[in-house]
Design a protein around this motif. Structure first.
Motif, PDB file in Angstrom:
ATOM      1  N   ILE A  61      77.512   7.910   6.157  1.00 34.52           N
ATOM      2  CA  ILE A  61      78.097   9.250   6.175  1.00 34.52           C
ATOM      3  C   ILE A  61      78.015   9.830   4.772  1.00 34.52           C
ATOM      4  CG2 ILE A  61      80.254  10.553   6.386  1.00 34.52           C
ATOM      5  CD1 ILE A  61      81.066   8.674   8.637  1.00 34.52           C
ATOM      6  N   GLN A  62      77.526  11.057   4.663  1.00 30.51           N
ATOM      7  CA  GLN A  62      77.425  11.722   3.363  1.00 30.51           C
ATOM      8  C   GLN A  62      77.817  13.179   3.510  1.00 30.51           C
ATOM      9  OE1 GLN A  62      75.440  14.221   1.856  1.00 30.51           O
ATOM     10  NE2 GLN A  62      76.084  13.763  -0.239  1.00 30.51           N
ATOM     11  N   GLY A  63      78.480  13.730   2.491  1.00 36.60           N
ATOM     12  CA  GLY A  63      78.812  15.147   2.514  1.00 36.60           C
ATOM     13  C   GLY A  63      79.985  15.485   1.625  1.00 36.60           C
ATOM     14  N   GLY A  64      80.708  16.539   2.010  1.00 32.90           N
ATOM     15  CA  GLY A  64      81.832  16.993   1.211  1.00 32.90           C
ATOM     16  C   GLY A  64      82.452  18.239   1.809  1.00 32.90           C
ATOM     17  N   THR A  65      83.368  18.839   1.054  1.00 34.83           N
ATOM     18  CA  THR A  65      84.095  19.989   1.560  1.00 34.83           C
ATOM     19  C   THR A  65      83.311  21.278   1.364  1.00 34.83           C
ATOM     20  OG1 THR A  65      85.331  19.938  -0.538  1.00 34.83           O
ATOM     21  CG2 THR A  65      86.423  19.059   1.418  1.00 34.83           C
ATOM     22  N   SER A  66      83.513  22.181   2.323  1.00 36.53           N
ATOM     23  CA  SER A  66      82.853  23.481   2.376  1.00 36.53           C
ATOM     24  C   SER A  66      83.934  24.552   2.413  1.00 36.53           C
ATOM     25  CB  SER A  66      81.980  23.557   3.631  1.00 36.53           C
ATOM     26  OG  SER A  66      81.481  24.855   3.855  1.00 36.53           O
ATOM     27  N   CYS A  67      83.692  25.674   1.763  1.00 35.36           N
ATOM     28  CA  CYS A  67      84.704  26.729   1.697  1.00 35.36           C
ATOM     29  C   CYS A  67      84.973  27.326   3.074  1.00 35.36           C
ATOM     30  CB  CYS A  67      84.254  27.817   0.726  1.00 35.36           C
ATOM     31  SG  CYS A  67      85.461  29.149   0.517  1.00 35.36           S
ATOM     32  N   MET A  68      86.155  27.088   3.585  1.00 34.88           N
ATOM     33  CA  MET A  68      86.700  27.721   4.794  1.00 34.88           C
ATOM     34  C   MET A  68      86.066  27.301   6.116  1.00 34.88           C
ATOM     35  SD  MET A  68      87.490  31.612   3.555  1.00 34.88           S
ATOM     36  CE  MET A  68      88.490  31.909   2.089  1.00 34.88           C
ATOM     37  N   GLY A 160      71.108  19.562  -2.661  1.00 34.68           N
ATOM     38  CA  GLY A 160      72.537  19.320  -2.510  1.00 34.68           C
ATOM     39  C   GLY A 160      73.387  20.506  -2.887  1.00 34.68           C
ATOM     40  N   GLY A 161      74.679  20.241  -2.947  1.00 34.17           N
ATOM     41  CA  GLY A 161      75.621  21.302  -3.268  1.00 34.17           C
ATOM     42  C   GLY A 161      76.867  20.754  -3.931  1.00 34.17           C
ATOM     43  N   THR A 162      77.563  21.643  -4.600  1.00 33.06           N
ATOM     44  CA  THR A 162      78.818  21.317  -5.260  1.00 33.06           C
ATOM     45  C   THR A 162      79.952  21.544  -4.274  1.00 33.06           C
ATOM     46  OG1 THR A 162      77.857  22.078  -7.344  1.00 33.06           O
ATOM     47  CG2 THR A 162      80.245  21.787  -7.274  1.00 33.06           C
ATOM     48  N   SER A 163      80.730  20.501  -4.017  1.00 30.03           N
ATOM     49  CA  SER A 163      81.795  20.593  -3.018  1.00 30.03           C
ATOM     50  C   SER A 163      82.776  21.707  -3.380  1.00 30.03           C
ATOM     51  CB  SER A 163      82.526  19.255  -2.898  1.00 30.03           C
ATOM     52  OG  SER A 163      82.898  18.764  -4.180  1.00 30.03           O
ATOM     53  N   ALA A 164      83.214  22.435  -2.360  1.00 29.35           N
ATOM     54  CA  ALA A 164      84.066  23.610  -2.560  1.00 29.35           C
ATOM     55  C   ALA A 164      85.417  23.419  -1.884  1.00 29.35           C
ATOM     56  CB  ALA A 164      83.384  24.853  -1.987  1.00 29.35           C
ATOM     57  N   ASP A 165      86.394  24.183  -2.339  1.00 28.41           N
ATOM     58  CA  ASP A 165      87.645  24.298  -1.602  1.00 28.41           C
ATOM     59  C   ASP A 165      87.788  25.755  -1.158  1.00 28.41           C
ATOM     60  OD1 ASP A 165      88.375  25.618  -3.911  1.00 28.41           O
ATOM     61  OD2 ASP A 165      89.825  24.124  -4.568  1.00 28.41           O
ATOM     62  N   ASN A 166      88.986  26.152  -0.754  1.00 26.56           N
ATOM     63  CA  ASN A 166      89.156  27.502  -0.223  1.00 26.56           C
ATOM     64  C   ASN A 166      89.642  28.515  -1.245  1.00 26.56           C
ATOM     65  OD1 ASN A 166      88.369  26.511   2.252  1.00 26.56           O
ATOM     66  ND2 ASN A 166      90.449  26.350   3.070  1.00 26.56           N
ATOM     67  N   ASP A 167      90.119  28.043  -2.411  1.00 30.91           N
ATOM     68  CA  ASP A 167      90.721  28.987  -3.360  1.00 30.91           C
ATOM     69  C   ASP A 167      90.534  28.590  -4.822  1.00 30.91           C
ATOM     70  OD1 ASP A 167      92.345  26.776  -3.490  1.00 30.91           O
ATOM     71  OD2 ASP A 167      94.146  27.770  -2.736  1.00 30.91           O
ATOM     72  N   MET A 168      89.568  27.735  -5.114  1.00 28.39           N
ATOM     73  CA  MET A 168      89.279  27.311  -6.494  1.00 28.39           C
ATOM     74  C   MET A 168      90.466  26.611  -7.160  1.00 28.39           C
ATOM     75  SD  MET A 168      86.154  27.872  -7.361  1.00 28.39           S
ATOM     76  CE  MET A 168      86.234  27.849  -9.157  1.00 28.39           C
ATOM     77  N   SER A 169      91.274  25.909  -6.354  1.00 33.40           N
ATOM     78  CA  SER A 169      92.443  25.214  -6.901  1.00 33.40           C
ATOM     79  C   SER A 169      92.177  23.731  -7.147  1.00 33.40           C
ATOM     80  CB  SER A 169      93.638  25.372  -5.955  1.00 33.40           C
ATOM     81  OG  SER A 169      93.342  24.827  -4.676  1.00 33.40           O
ATOM     82  N   GLY A 170      90.941  23.286  -6.919  1.00 34.10           N
ATOM     83  CA  GLY A 170      90.586  21.898  -7.204  1.00 34.10           C
ATOM     84  C   GLY A 170      90.797  20.945  -6.050  1.00 34.10           C
ATOM     85  N   GLN A 171      90.869  21.454  -4.814  1.00 32.76           N
ATOM     86  CA  GLN A 171      91.078  20.583  -3.655  1.00 32.76           C
ATOM     87  C   GLN A 171      89.776  20.073  -3.037  1.00 32.76           C
ATOM     88  OE1 GLN A 171      94.403  21.942  -0.908  1.00 32.76           O
ATOM     89  NE2 GLN A 171      94.135  23.822  -2.088  1.00 32.76           N
ATOM     90  N   TRP A 172      88.641  20.346  -3.702  1.00 34.41           N
ATOM     91  CA  TRP A 172      87.353  19.892  -3.161  1.00 34.41           C
ATOM     92  C   TRP A 172      87.282  18.375  -3.070  1.00 34.41           C
ATOM     93  CZ3 TRP A 172      87.142  23.558  -7.334  1.00 34.41           C
ATOM     94  CH2 TRP A 172      87.340  22.979  -8.597  1.00 34.41           C
ATOM     95  N   GLN A 173      86.483  17.879  -2.143  1.00 32.50           N
ATOM     96  CA  GLN A 173      86.330  16.442  -1.922  1.00 32.50           C
ATOM     97  C   GLN A 173      84.871  16.115  -1.635  1.00 32.50           C
ATOM     98  OE1 GLN A 173      89.174  16.464   1.365  1.00 32.50           O
ATOM     99  NE2 GLN A 173      90.510  15.088   0.224  1.00 32.50           N
ATOM    100  N   GLN A 174      84.517  14.859  -1.932  1.00 27.15           N
ATOM    101  CA  GLN A 174      83.174  14.350  -1.652  1.00 27.15           C
ATOM    102  C   GLN A 174      83.320  13.151  -0.716  1.00 27.15           C
ATOM    103  OE1 GLN A 174      84.246  14.058  -5.247  1.00 27.15           O
ATOM    104  NE2 GLN A 174      84.220  16.284  -5.055  1.00 27.15           N
ATOM    105  N   PHE A 175      82.401  13.045   0.257  1.00 29.17           N
ATOM    106  CA  PHE A 175      82.449  11.995   1.270  1.00 29.17           C
ATOM    107  C   PHE A 175      81.286  11.034   1.081  1.00 29.17           C
ATOM    108  CE2 PHE A 175      83.649  15.807   4.167  1.00 29.17           C
ATOM    109  CZ  PHE A 175      84.875  15.941   3.534  1.00 29.17           C
ATOM    110  N   GLY A 176      81.567   9.737   1.249  1.00 36.75           N
ATOM    111  CA  GLY A 176      80.517   8.730   1.234  1.00 36.75           C
ATOM    112  C   GLY A 176      80.942   7.508   2.021  1.00 36.75           C
ATOM    113  N   ASN A 177      80.370   7.334   3.221  1.00 39.99           N
ATOM    114  CA  ASN A 177      80.721   6.215   4.098  1.00 39.99           C
ATOM    115  C   ASN A 177      82.224   6.184   4.353  1.00 39.99           C
ATOM    116  OD1 ASN A 177      78.036   5.582   4.393  1.00 39.99           O
ATOM    117  ND2 ASN A 177      78.033   4.048   2.752  1.00 39.99           N
ATOM    118  N   ASP A 178      82.942   5.176   3.857  1.00 43.54           N
ATOM    119  CA  ASP A 178      84.386   5.086   4.117  1.00 43.54           C
ATOM    120  C   ASP A 178      85.229   5.872   3.128  1.00 43.54           C
ATOM    121  OD1 ASP A 178      84.397   3.030   6.313  1.00 43.54           O
ATOM    122  OD2 ASP A 178      83.445   1.822   4.752  1.00 43.54           O
TER     123      ASP A 178
END
Length: 401
Positions: A61-68, A160-178
């Motif tokens: 599993i690979q990925g991360g957060t996307s805005c909204m 690729g891309g830079t993981s985003a949150d919804n309001d630039m407050s630093g809640q972005w996350q990156q996913f990798g397997n577990d």
């Protein structure tokens, strides 16, 4: 090779994971070899990823957060700022692996360890993958690309891309397997049995205004041609940032249609650019960018509009197919990384974006994430980080045996 997308806007993370994965399984009628996962930070993504690992044990599993939310060929998926999208890759003859490492002071080591983990999971250590997919945290994108190229060389396309949150407050996350982290790099190595194509473009055009950087540090552009950059930018844009000078202030979304470009190379007499978003005018008359900048770089004022941003993703998708060794009607699927800043300026036209991407991909399945920076490979083979851009990776039919 076969690709399928799944999505959900259910508010519960477990239910969303089940709904999206069931869509993929129903379409593929098999467990895929890779899951590319992008979701809103409003989800409990630790639970979401844990549920996906139960549904598809051992699948990378690979990925991360996307805005909204996200886009797929089925439409726009966002409900109360929640949306999940998954791209499943069924390719038994291929090899796929994912590695994720928290970023420390030794970024090069973290990237190397993530690459080693991904290559080992793919069972292809010592080989060059067809492509690399990377999910970054804001701030280190150029360094990550450099570290990847130090490990693998510069011939492997990095998408690729830079993981985003919804309001630039630093809640972005990156996913990798577990794992789900806030400050990490997640890398997938793709050894596809089919061909891939890729493209990296913006929807902006160069203007006549340009100069050479004479003072800069990191992501702060201080001077161009010996003059304070905030003043120069305001002149180039005919007073666009009058209201924040001289004290400084945010340029988001003010500068969305007037970013800075830097020439990368030329093909057929046409120059192509990577873009930098001026996100803040500083009190010292510098501009804070979302990319690194250095003395000697040429910067060009670029210009765009709502129409160009609404239609450009489809054009980039078409360019990726044109650059591949397969025909439009042979596209199996695609991953699209689309700038959050651009998305927020055309939220009322996102279905147009979906329709244009679908047209460019001949209605093949796709997943699009909204990112805070885009990493891609230009037509000349240059892996770069930029802002306000679109990166596309397309998958095609099997290679001749």
């Amino acid at each position: 090779m076969k690709i399928a997308s799944g999505w959900s806007t259910r508010t519960d993370a477990d239910q969303a994971a089940v709904e999206a994965y069931d869509m993929i399984f129903d379409k593929l009628q098999a467990v895929p070899q890779l899951l590319l996962v992008h979701s809103s930070c409003a989800y409990d993504n630790i639970r979401l990823i844990k549920q996906l690992r139960k549904l598809a044990p051992g699948v990378p599993i690979q990925g991360g957060t996307s805005c909204m939310g996200v886009l797929t060929e089925a439409g726009v998926h966002s409900n109360e700022n929640k949306g999940l999208g998954i791209l499943g890759v069924l390719d038994p003859r291929g090899g796929y692996g994912v590695g994720i490492e928290k970023l420390t002071d030794n970024l090069d080591m973290a990237v190397s360890k993530a690459l080693e983990s991904a290559l080992n999971e793919a069972k292809r250590p010592g080989e060059l993958p067809s492509a690399i997919i990377v999910t970054n945290v804001p701030g280190n994108e150029e360094k990550v690309i450099k570290a990847i190229e130090q490990y693998l060389g510069s011939s492997v396309p990095v998408i690729g891309g830079t993981s985003a949150d919804n309001d630039m407050s630093g809640q972005w996350q990156q996913f990798g397997n577990d794992s789900v982290f806030n400050e990490s790099v997640s890398i997938a190595t793709l050894f596809t049995s089919g061909e891939v194509g890729y493209a990296f473009h913006s929807g902006y055009e160069p203007t006549e205004f340009r100069g050479v950087v004479t003072r800069a540090e990191g992501r702060v552009l201080m001077e161009v041609d010996g003059r304070p950059m905030a003043q120069v930018y305001n002149e180039w844009t005919k007073g666009l940032i009058d209201n924040v000078l001289p004290a400084g202030g945010s340029l988001v979304p003010t500068a969305s249609f007037s970013p800075l470009g830097r020439p990368v190379n030329r093909v057929g007499g046409i120059t192509y650019y990577r873009l930098s978003y001026p996100v803040e005018a500083l009190e010292n008359q510098g501009l804070l960018l979302f990319t690194d900048i250095k003395v000697g770089d040429e910067v060009v004022l670029m210009t765009g509009n709502r129409d160009s941003l609404a239609t450009r993703a489809g054009r980039v998708a078409s360019a990726a197919v044109d650059a591949a060794e397969f025909k439009e009607d042979e596209v199996e699927g695609a991953l699209v990384l689309y700038c959050t800043g651009c998305m927020l300026t055309i939220t009322d036209r996102l279905q147009e974006v979906v329709d244009d991407i679908s047209l460019g991909l001949n209605n093949a399945p796709f997943l699009s994430s909204f990112t805070l920076g885009e990493q891609g490979c230009f037509i000349g083979g240059e892996n770069r980080h930029g802002n306000l851009m679109v990166a596309v990776l397309v998958f095609g039919p099997g290679k001749a045996m």
